[in-house]
Motif scaffolding. Structure first.
Motif, PDB file in Angstrom:
ATOM      1  N   GLN A 103      51.000  39.729  22.922  1.00 12.73           N
ATOM      2  CA  GLN A 103      51.171  41.166  23.085  1.00 12.73           C
ATOM      3  C   GLN A 103      52.161  41.519  24.191  1.00 12.73           C
ATOM      4  OE1 GLN A 103      47.172  42.485  23.899  1.00 12.73           O
ATOM      5  NE2 GLN A 103      46.356  41.624  22.001  1.00 12.73           N
ATOM      6  N   SER A 104      52.630  40.517  24.934  1.00 12.81           N
ATOM      7  CA  SER A 104      53.520  40.758  26.060  1.00 12.81           C
ATOM      8  C   SER A 104      54.982  40.743  25.623  1.00 12.81           C
ATOM      9  CB  SER A 104      53.288  39.687  27.133  1.00 12.81           C
ATOM     10  OG  SER A 104      54.233  39.806  28.178  1.00 12.81           O
ATOM     11  N   GLN A 105      55.821  41.399  26.425  1.00 13.21           N
ATOM     12  CA  GLN A 105      57.254  41.431  26.162  1.00 13.21           C
ATOM     13  C   GLN A 105      57.994  40.293  26.855  1.00 13.21           C
ATOM     14  OE1 GLN A 105      58.628  43.654  23.960  1.00 13.21           O
ATOM     15  NE2 GLN A 105      56.465  44.196  23.632  1.00 13.21           N
ATOM     16  N   ARG A 106      57.322  39.582  27.749  1.00 13.31           N
ATOM     17  CA  ARG A 106      57.956  38.496  28.480  1.00 13.31           C
ATOM     18  C   ARG A 106      57.934  37.204  27.661  1.00 13.31           C
ATOM     19  NH1 ARG A 106      56.615  38.012  34.756  1.00 13.31           N
ATOM     20  NH2 ARG A 106      58.584  36.860  34.561  1.00 13.31           N
ATOM     21  N   ARG A 107      58.663  36.207  28.151  1.00 10.67           N
ATOM     22  CA  ARG A 107      58.692  34.893  27.518  1.00 10.67           C
ATOM     23  C   ARG A 107      57.980  33.915  28.456  1.00 10.67           C
ATOM     24  NH1 ARG A 107      61.633  35.247  23.173  1.00 10.67           N
ATOM     25  NH2 ARG A 107      61.814  32.992  22.816  1.00 10.67           N
ATOM     26  N   TYR A 108      57.125  33.054  27.857  1.00  7.86           N
ATOM     27  CA  TYR A 108      56.225  32.225  28.651  1.00  7.86           C
ATOM     28  C   TYR A 108      56.374  30.739  28.299  1.00  7.86           C
ATOM     29  CZ  TYR A 108      53.965  36.680  29.589  1.00  7.86           C
ATOM     30  OH  TYR A 108      53.719  37.981  29.973  1.00  7.86           O
ATOM     31  N   VAL A 109      56.375  29.915  29.343  1.00  6.73           N
ATOM     32  CA  VAL A 109      56.264  28.466  29.186  1.00  6.73           C
ATOM     33  C   VAL A 109      54.824  28.114  29.517  1.00  6.73           C
ATOM     34  CG1 VAL A 109      56.982  26.206  29.993  1.00  6.73           C
ATOM     35  CG2 VAL A 109      58.675  28.034  29.743  1.00  6.73           C
ATOM     36  N   LEU A 110      54.080  27.712  28.502  1.00  6.91           N
ATOM     37  CA  LEU A 110      52.693  27.309  28.680  1.00  6.91           C
ATOM     38  C   LEU A 110      52.684  25.843  29.101  1.00  6.91           C
ATOM     39  CD1 LEU A 110      49.751  28.178  28.402  1.00  6.91           C
ATOM     40  CD2 LEU A 110      49.856  27.548  25.998  1.00  6.91           C
ATOM     41  N   PHE A 111      52.064  25.545  30.231  1.00  8.63           N
ATOM     42  CA  PHE A 111      52.162  24.228  30.845  1.00  8.63           C
ATOM     43  C   PHE A 111      50.781  23.605  31.013  1.00  8.63           C
ATOM     44  CE2 PHE A 111      52.550  21.864  35.050  1.00  8.63           C
ATOM     45  CZ  PHE A 111      53.045  20.708  34.462  1.00  8.63           C
ATOM     46  N   CYS A 112      50.609  22.399  30.462  1.00  9.40           N
ATOM     47  CA  CYS A 112      49.367  21.640  30.621  1.00  9.40           C
ATOM     48  C   CYS A 112      49.719  20.294  31.243  1.00  9.40           C
ATOM     49  CB  CYS A 112      48.651  21.447  29.283  1.00  9.40           C
ATOM     50  SG  CYS A 112      47.023  20.659  29.440  1.00  9.40           S
ATOM     51  N   ASP A 113      49.274  20.085  32.457  1.00 12.54           N
ATOM     52  CA  ASP A 113      49.593  18.862  33.186  1.00 12.54           C
ATOM     53  C   ASP A 113      48.542  17.789  32.909  1.00 12.54           C
ATOM     54  OD1 ASP A 113      51.017  17.223  34.882  1.00 12.54           O
ATOM     55  OD2 ASP A 113      50.015  17.943  36.689  1.00 12.54           O
ATOM     56  N   ASP A 114      49.004  16.552  32.793  1.00 11.40           N
ATOM     57  CA  ASP A 114      48.121  15.395  32.585  1.00 11.40           C
ATOM     58  C   ASP A 114      47.244  15.581  31.345  1.00 11.40           C
ATOM     59  OD1 ASP A 114      47.129  12.892  33.133  1.00 11.40           O
ATOM     60  OD2 ASP A 114      45.595  13.603  34.525  1.00 11.40           O
ATOM     61  N   LEU A 115      47.882  15.876  30.240  1.00 13.21           N
ATOM     62  CA  LEU A 115      47.167  16.092  28.980  1.00 13.21           C
ATOM     63  C   LEU A 115      46.863  14.757  28.319  1.00 13.21           C
ATOM     64  CD1 LEU A 115      46.165  18.108  26.813  1.00 13.21           C
ATOM     65  CD2 LEU A 115      48.452  18.009  25.809  1.00 13.21           C
ATOM     66  N   SER A 116      45.584  14.503  28.067  1.00  9.89           N
ATOM     67  CA  SER A 116      45.168  13.287  27.363  1.00  9.89           C
ATOM     68  C   SER A 116      43.767  13.518  26.836  1.00  9.89           C
ATOM     69  CB  SER A 116      45.204  12.064  28.287  1.00  9.89           C
ATOM     70  OG  SER A 116      44.322  12.245  29.386  1.00  9.89           O
ATOM     71  N   PHE A 117      43.345  12.675  25.888  1.00  4.00           N
ATOM     72  CA  PHE A 117      42.047  12.842  25.250  1.00  4.00           C
ATOM     73  C   PHE A 117      41.350  11.500  25.137  1.00  4.00           C
ATOM     74  CE2 PHE A 117      44.876  16.157  23.696  1.00  4.00           C
ATOM     75  CZ  PHE A 117      44.127  17.286  23.962  1.00  4.00           C
ATOM     76  N   GLU A 146      48.409  31.797  12.307  1.00  6.38           N
ATOM     77  CA  GLU A 146      49.340  32.553  13.145  1.00  6.38           C
ATOM     78  C   GLU A 146      50.368  31.644  13.799  1.00  6.38           C
ATOM     79  OE1 GLU A 146      47.307  36.508  14.828  1.00  6.38           O
ATOM     80  OE2 GLU A 146      46.454  34.676  15.655  1.00  6.38           O
ATOM     81  N   GLY A 147      49.949  30.422  14.160  1.00  2.20           N
ATOM     82  CA  GLY A 147      50.863  29.509  14.820  1.00  2.20           C
ATOM     83  C   GLY A 147      51.168  29.951  16.239  1.00  2.20           C
ATOM     84  N   ARG A 148      52.207  29.375  16.795  1.00  2.00           N
ATOM     85  CA  ARG A 148      52.596  29.698  18.161  1.00  2.00           C
ATOM     86  C   ARG A 148      53.415  30.984  18.188  1.00  2.00           C
ATOM     87  NH1 ARG A 148      57.346  28.087  20.538  1.00  2.00           N
ATOM     88  NH2 ARG A 148      57.658  26.514  18.918  1.00  2.00           N
ATOM     89  N   PRO A 149      53.105  31.904  19.122  1.00  2.00           N
ATOM     90  CA  PRO A 149      53.910  33.127  19.231  1.00  2.00           C
ATOM     91  C   PRO A 149      55.370  32.802  19.548  1.00  2.00           C
ATOM     92  CG  PRO A 149      51.871  33.328  20.491  1.00  2.00           C
ATOM     93  CD  PRO A 149      51.975  31.903  20.065  1.00  2.00           C
ATOM     94  N   ASP A 150      56.269  33.669  19.124  1.00  2.00           N
ATOM     95  CA  ASP A 150      57.697  33.440  19.355  1.00  2.00           C
ATOM     96  C   ASP A 150      58.059  33.466  20.835  1.00  2.00           C
ATOM     97  OD1 ASP A 150      58.123  33.205  16.644  1.00  2.00           O
ATOM     98  OD2 ASP A 150      58.655  35.330  16.380  1.00  2.00           O
ATOM     99  N   ASN A 151      57.240  34.139  21.628  1.00  2.00           N
ATOM    100  CA  ASN A 151      57.561  34.260  23.056  1.00  2.00           C
ATOM    101  C   ASN A 151      56.830  33.219  23.901  1.00  2.00           C
ATOM    102  OD1 ASN A 151      55.031  35.454  22.615  1.00  2.00           O
ATOM    103  ND2 ASN A 151      55.240  36.779  24.412  1.00  2.00           N
ATOM    104  N   VAL A 152      56.292  32.175  23.269  1.00  2.00           N
ATOM    105  CA  VAL A 152      55.549  31.128  23.993  1.00  2.00           C
ATOM    106  C   VAL A 152      56.046  29.756  23.549  1.00  2.00           C
ATOM    107  CG1 VAL A 152      53.292  30.093  24.443  1.00  2.00           C
ATOM    108  CG2 VAL A 152      53.496  32.581  24.216  1.00  2.00           C
ATOM    109  N   ILE A 153      56.202  28.877  24.522  1.00  2.00           N
ATOM    110  CA  ILE A 153      56.531  27.480  24.248  1.00  2.00           C
ATOM    111  C   ILE A 153      55.606  26.620  25.095  1.00  2.00           C
ATOM    112  CG2 ILE A 153      58.256  27.119  26.063  1.00  2.00           C
ATOM    113  CD1 ILE A 153      60.008  25.742  23.973  1.00  2.00           C
ATOM    114  N   LEU A 154      55.288  25.429  24.607  1.00  2.00           N
ATOM    115  CA  LEU A 154      54.328  24.569  25.300  1.00  2.00           C
ATOM    116  C   LEU A 154      55.015  23.326  25.844  1.00  2.00           C
ATOM    117  CD1 LEU A 154      51.436  23.763  26.114  1.00  2.00           C
ATOM    118  CD2 LEU A 154      51.205  22.691  23.862  1.00  2.00           C
ATOM    119  N   TYR A 155      54.835  23.076  27.139  1.00  2.00           N
ATOM    120  CA  TYR A 155      55.271  21.848  27.776  1.00  2.00           C
ATOM    121  C   TYR A 155      54.021  21.138  28.306  1.00  2.00           C
ATOM    122  CZ  TYR A 155      60.170  23.440  27.830  1.00  2.00           C
ATOM    123  OH  TYR A 155      61.431  23.865  27.470  1.00  2.00           O
TER     124      TYR A 155
END
Length: 309
Positions: A157-171, A190-199
């Motif tokens: 719902q936001s107008q900004r662009r976001y880098v979603l960051f998860c450190d030390d990701l493991s399962f 829905e998938g990933r929003p256009d204004n969000v990317i995941l690192y």
């Protein structure tokens, strides 16, 4: 013969209740109210998307909330040595995303202490340094992955662009959270929003321990299919950026860069001799070990770690 008249019922005055029996004790009401407040989760604070360039996601109280981070713990991207190739790839990918162009999710994997999380924060800092508020960093902890759909709903719902960051990701073997992440990245409706990317960063290329994958092969009817389901999570990341243990030359370059940036005056021969001894006591050479040595050196020299430029 006359019938006897029925006896009149005697009028009995109703019993008057004592005031203490009808009016609740205010102290009791206060205790009840306090108990209910403790049972009910507090209301999540309102979110201001322009309050900062970095936020931390908290899954509780549901549906979750974002806490602003006034200052990000990051180093200048110029100080990251020995990772030139992956640095340029990630910076280019992040720059395209900031401009509204197509970009990929990125998995930074490999040797510990080689600057995976530092590179993510440094890349965003470099882009925001050229154009203020171009990107916002949102950190999510691994244990909060199941609440990821609620976070993406908020960011969508936001107008900004976001880098979603998860450190030390493991399962681990019993952890099913990776299925939630798979669905959100690419597989959901829905998938990933256009204004969000995941690192994400991880010491594991496929985010799962090797013995877990080998166990799947040995116990499954179709070993190939069993492993495919596990490794398909890492396939959701378009960029796989590998970080490997650094050479001694790269280790010395890191130290020289830190000394120049923070104005630490020391003879180069002495610096390298002490740094080699320091790395041998740690059993490895890495960016983290180099930074720990620089902190020790600055303390011995009585110099604060503040950039001279």
């Amino acid at each position: 013969m006359k019938k006897a008249k029925p006896k009149a019922k005697s009028a009995v005055a109703p019993k008057t209740a004592h005031p203490s029996e009808t009016t609740p004790d205010p102290a009791v009401l206060l205790r009840i109210a306090d108990a209910l407040e403790r049972l009910a989760p507090p209301r999540a604070p309102d979110w201001n998307e322009n309050a900062a360039d970095a936020f931390v996601w908290h899954a509780e109280p549901a549906p979750g909330w974002l806490e602003a981070v006034p200052k990000v713990n990051a180093v200048s991207i110029d100080l990251l040595q020995g990772v030139d190739r992956v640095r340029d790839i990630l910076l280019d990918n992040t720059t395209r995303f900031a401009r509204g162009l197509p970009a990929n999710n990125a998995l930074l994997w490999g040797a510990r202490g080689m600057g995976k999380s530092s590179l993510v924060k440094a890349a965003i800092g470099a882009i925001n340094g050229k154009k203020a508020h171009a990107l916002a960093l949102v950190e999510i902890h691994r244990e909060d992955i199941p609440s990821l759909p609620a976070l993406l709903k908020l960011l969508r719902q936001s107008q900004r662009r976001y880098v979603l960051f998860c450190d030390d990701l493991s399962f681990d073997a019993e952890d099913q959270h990776y299925k939630s992440l798979k669905a959100v990245l690419d597989g959901g409706i829905e998938g990933r929003p256009d204004n969000v990317i995941l690192y994400a960063t991880s010491n594991r290329r496929h985010l799962l321990p090797r013995d877990m994958m080998e166990n799947e092969r040995s116990t499954a009817i179709n070993p190939h299919e069993a492993v495919e389901e596990k490794v398909s999570l890492s396939d959701r990341f378009g960029l796989w950026l590998g970080f490997h243990s650094c050479s001694q030359e790269d280790f010395f370059a890191m130290l020289d860069g830190y000394c120049a940036a923070y104005g630490l005056k020391i003879d180069q021969k002495q610096l390298r001799a002490e740094a080699v001894e320091w790395s041998m006591t740690r059993g490895a050479r890495s960016g983290r070990v180099a930074w720990q040595f620089i902190q020790d050196l600055a303390g011995r020299l009585g110099k604060p770690l503040k950039p001279t430029k």
